[in-house]
Scaffold this active site. Structure first.
Site, short mmCIF file in Angstrom:
data_model
loop_
_atom_site.label_atom_id
_atom_site.label_comp_id
_atom_site.label_asym_id
_atom_site.label_seq_id
_atom_site.Cartn_x
_atom_site.Cartn_y
_atom_site.Cartn_z
CE LYS A 185 3.49 -2.09 25.08
NZ LYS A 185 3.67 -0.81 24.39
CG ASP A 217 3.75 -3.31 19.19
OD1 ASP A 217 3.01 -3.90 18.37
OD2 ASP A 217 4.94 -3.01 18.94
#
Length: 227
Positions: free
Chosen positions: A112, A130
């Site tokens: 991420k 996320d």
């Protein structure tokens, strides 16, 4: 739905303030368990004090922790940032690498974080999964996957690669402004007609409109208003 997101959030962007890849990398690490707004309050002084990877690697821990204290989990974050600085100095000549495989070898950096840095500091397309992104694409039926890496790959097959970074920004914007976890503003959502989860939140326009957040609120409501 993707075309509608493009229209609703044409100016979507990374909401962390930065001017260099290193600043963005540090900001993303600090954003864990807190808001981008909080991180942006801390980073101006932090970035002025620590300008290079070597600065973080050689930081006085007590001083660094004071800079980070208000972001929460500041001791762990100080460890991460110091370790990050040391790894960059030792393995990458103090520079943030521009490849995913290199970025994920750094302390505290997962896919991420790597995709945020790649997409926003190096213009390398990446999907940032996320909590908002994962929640919305499952809510929309784009994928049923729970694992972030599997979500990343599943959505990547649906959307042209060159659009991955902007898609990530727009989905995250929508999750923060309209499609909230507990009470989405369904009745004031421009994506409502295409959403398989329509009705999860209030469907009356006036009630739902009160739930919409952000500086784009008027634009969002204008696009969603009953005609």
């Amino acid at each position: 739905m993707k075309r509608c997101l493009d229209d609703v959030y044409p100016d979507a962007h990374c909401e962390l303030d930065f001017t260099t890849p290193l600043e963005l990398l540090v900001a993303v690490v600090l954003s864990a368990q807190t808001t981008d707004v909080r991180v942006n309050l801390v980073t101006p002084a932090l970035f002025k004090r620590y300008r290079t990877a070597a600065d973080y690697a050689g930081a006085d821990r007590t001083e660094l922790e004071e800079y980070l204290r208000s972001t929460g989990f500041y001791r762990a974050k100080a460890n991460s940032v110091m370790g990050l600085g040391a790894a960059l100095v030792e393995r990458f000549d103090g520079e943030v690498p521009a490849k995913l495989d290199d970025l994920v070898t750094l302390p505290g950096v997962g896919r991420k974080t790597a995709n945020v840095v790649l997409g926003n500091a190096f213009d390398v397309p990446g999907i940032t999964v996320d909590t908002h992104f994962g929640r919305l694409v499952r809510r929309w039926g784009w994928t049923a996957e729970e694992d972030p890496v599997k979500v990343e790959h599943a959505v990547g097959e649906l959307i042209p690669r060159k659009e991955w970074t902007m898609l990530s920004h727009r989905v995250i914007f929508h999750g923060r402004r309209v499609c909230h976890a507990k009470k989405p503003a369904c009745g004031a959502c421009p994506l409502a007609k295409d959403c398989p989860s329509y009705g999860t939140g209030p469907i009356g326009f006036e009630e739902a409109a009160k739930l919409v957040k952000g500086v784009e609120k008027d634009h969002i409501l204008a696009m969603a208003a009953p005609r």
